[in-house]
Design a protein around this motif. Structure first.
Motif, short mmCIF file in Angstrom:
data_model
loop_
_atom_site.label_atom_id
_atom_site.label_comp_id
_atom_site.label_asym_id
_atom_site.label_seq_id
_atom_site.Cartn_x
_atom_site.Cartn_y
_atom_site.Cartn_z
N SER A 174 4.70 -7.19 -8.25
CA SER A 174 5.63 -6.22 -7.64
C SER A 174 5.05 -4.82 -7.47
N GLN A 175 3.77 -4.62 -7.74
CA GLN A 175 3.17 -3.30 -7.54
C GLN A 175 3.06 -3.02 -6.04
N SER A 176 3.58 -1.87 -5.62
CA SER A 176 3.57 -1.54 -4.19
C SER A 176 2.30 -0.76 -3.85
N PRO A 177 1.91 -0.75 -2.57
CA PRO A 177 0.75 0.05 -2.16
C PRO A 177 0.90 1.53 -2.50
N ASP A 178 2.10 2.09 -2.29
CA ASP A 178 2.30 3.51 -2.59
C ASP A 178 2.13 3.79 -4.09
N GLU A 179 2.66 2.89 -4.92
CA GLU A 179 2.53 3.06 -6.37
C GLU A 179 1.07 3.03 -6.79
N TRP A 180 0.32 2.08 -6.23
CA TRP A 180 -1.09 1.97 -6.60
C TRP A 180 -1.89 3.16 -6.06
N ALA A 224 -0.94 -9.90 -0.26
CA ALA A 224 -0.62 -8.57 -0.79
C ALA A 224 -1.77 -8.04 -1.65
#
Length: 388
Positions: A174-180, A224
């Protein structure tokens, strides 16, 4: 006489495996054991003796380029114990004046360790297992530190060791691109000259693996993961830390891991400590070694048999060629196909390479082949297509 396409002329090091951890992480598939309240001196003594025993087996090997303390958690060792093991390496083989000596370390250990004592013992590079700068992710990963401790550890370490590496795990469920992207930016701001950025890999026999079997944990979709990998390359490149290997980024060539480069380039390394693997060249033949996994068995083998590695297996030239190809294609500079062909006695198929070039997966210059950033996403599949 022509040099073999593998061996110590491509680098020579020692890997020292310290198997104990204060906490075993749910993703870890290494040979590790709970530290508890153990008398560790017998294991230190066994590793020390094992290093010395290798001298007679390797009469043609010169001074060491690298020593790497891995684990497990070798930062649980005291500076005096590290100095003792490095002295065994120095006495047995010698250390080159510029030898790289790396210690893997957990943030909490760095906050309490005698860092100048470690430097005086001979350590000149730290690899810090930060894994994340987000408290929820650290809890998920089973780490025993929080984000504040991780930042403080890096800031403290870099004052004593300019050459440090920071490990991170991404592509978490569930890690999003923005979070990473935000997390990676925070890590880059700490100023470490080397980053090891690993996608979360779930092995079957780990706690995470069992959670996946039960349906309690759903890994990130491969597409993803690929998107996050490409985002990682873009951000790190822009920050001046391009990838020199699939998962490793350095500010300059001076900060690349010289020890890991031995693995990637087909050099020799001695593996000592429970479960340690090695690759050694003796009389022109390549051998794979694996030490006894259980600490008690390892200690007993060193004491009774004069070796902790159990049996060393001679590798067939074709196996060596396949291993060199797989490891060589991981690095940005790629591999000289002449080395592969000399071992296998077979040409690497140029027609397949031509297809890879058309797809922008690889480049060939003379006999040197390397993967493009896009091709590194497919490294395993492309290697399988070319393997002799």
């Amino acid at each position: 006489m022509a040099l073999a396409p593998f061996g110590p002329h491509f680098g020579f090091g020692i890997y020292i495996h310290w198997p104990y951890c204060s906490r075993i992480c749910p993703y870890c598939d290494f040979n590790v054991y709970a530290a508890k309240d153990r008398d560790t001196d017998p294991l230190v003594a066994a590793i020390e003796k094992d290093i010395g025993l290798h001298r007679a087996r390797l009469p043609e090997h010169g001074a060491l380029d690298t020593v790497y303390f891995g684990g497990g958690t070798p930062s649980l060792l005291q500076p005096a114990e590290i100095a003792r093991l490095l002295e065994a390496a120095r006495t047995s083989f010698g250390l080159k004046p510029d030898a790289e000596v790396t210690l893997e370390a957990n943030p909490n250990d760095i906050l309490t360790a005698d860092l100048r004592g470690l430097a005086a013992a001979g350590v000149n590079r730290l690899s810090i297992g930060v894994q994340s700068l987000r408290d929820n992710a650290l809890a998920f990963l089973g780490r025993d530190h929080d984000a504040i401790a991780a930042r403080a550890a890096v800031e403290r370490a870099i004052k004593v060791f300019p050459n440090i590496s920071v490990d991170l795990i991404y592509a978490r469920p569930s890690q999003s691109p923005d979070e990473w992207a935000d997390e990676l930016a925070d890590v880059l701001a700490l100023g470490a000259p080397h980053l090891s950025l690993y996608e979360l890999t779930i092995e079957q026999r780990t706690a995470f693996g069992k959670s996946v079997e039960r349906g309690d944990l759903i890994p990130m979709d491969p597409d993803a993961q690929a998107d996050l990998y490409e985002l990682t390359q873009s951000i790190a490149d822009s920050a001046g830390l391009p990838a020199y290997e699939i998962s490793n980024h350095a500010m300059s060539a001076a900060y690349r891991s010289r020890h890991n480069s031995i693995y990637w380039n087909g050099g020799d390394w001695i593996g000592v400590g429970p479960g340690a693997h090695g690759r050694l060249t003796v009389a022109g033949r390549r051998y794979a070694s694996e030490a006894q996994r259980q600490p008690a068995a390892y200690i007993a083998n060193v004491q009774a048999l004069g070796s902790g590695w159990g049996e060393a297996s001679a590798l067939y030239p074709l196996d060596v060629a396949r291993e060199l190809l797989a490891m060589g294609l991981r690095v940005a500079e790629g591999i000289d196909l002449g080395r592969i062909e000399a071992l296998s006695g077979k040409p690497v198929p140029r027609d397949k390479i031509a297809v890879f070039e058309e797809e922008n997966w690889a480049r060939l210059d003379g006999t040197r082949l390397w993967l493009t950033p896009r091709g590194r996403l497919l490294a395993d599949a492309l290697t399988a297509e070319l393997a002799p």
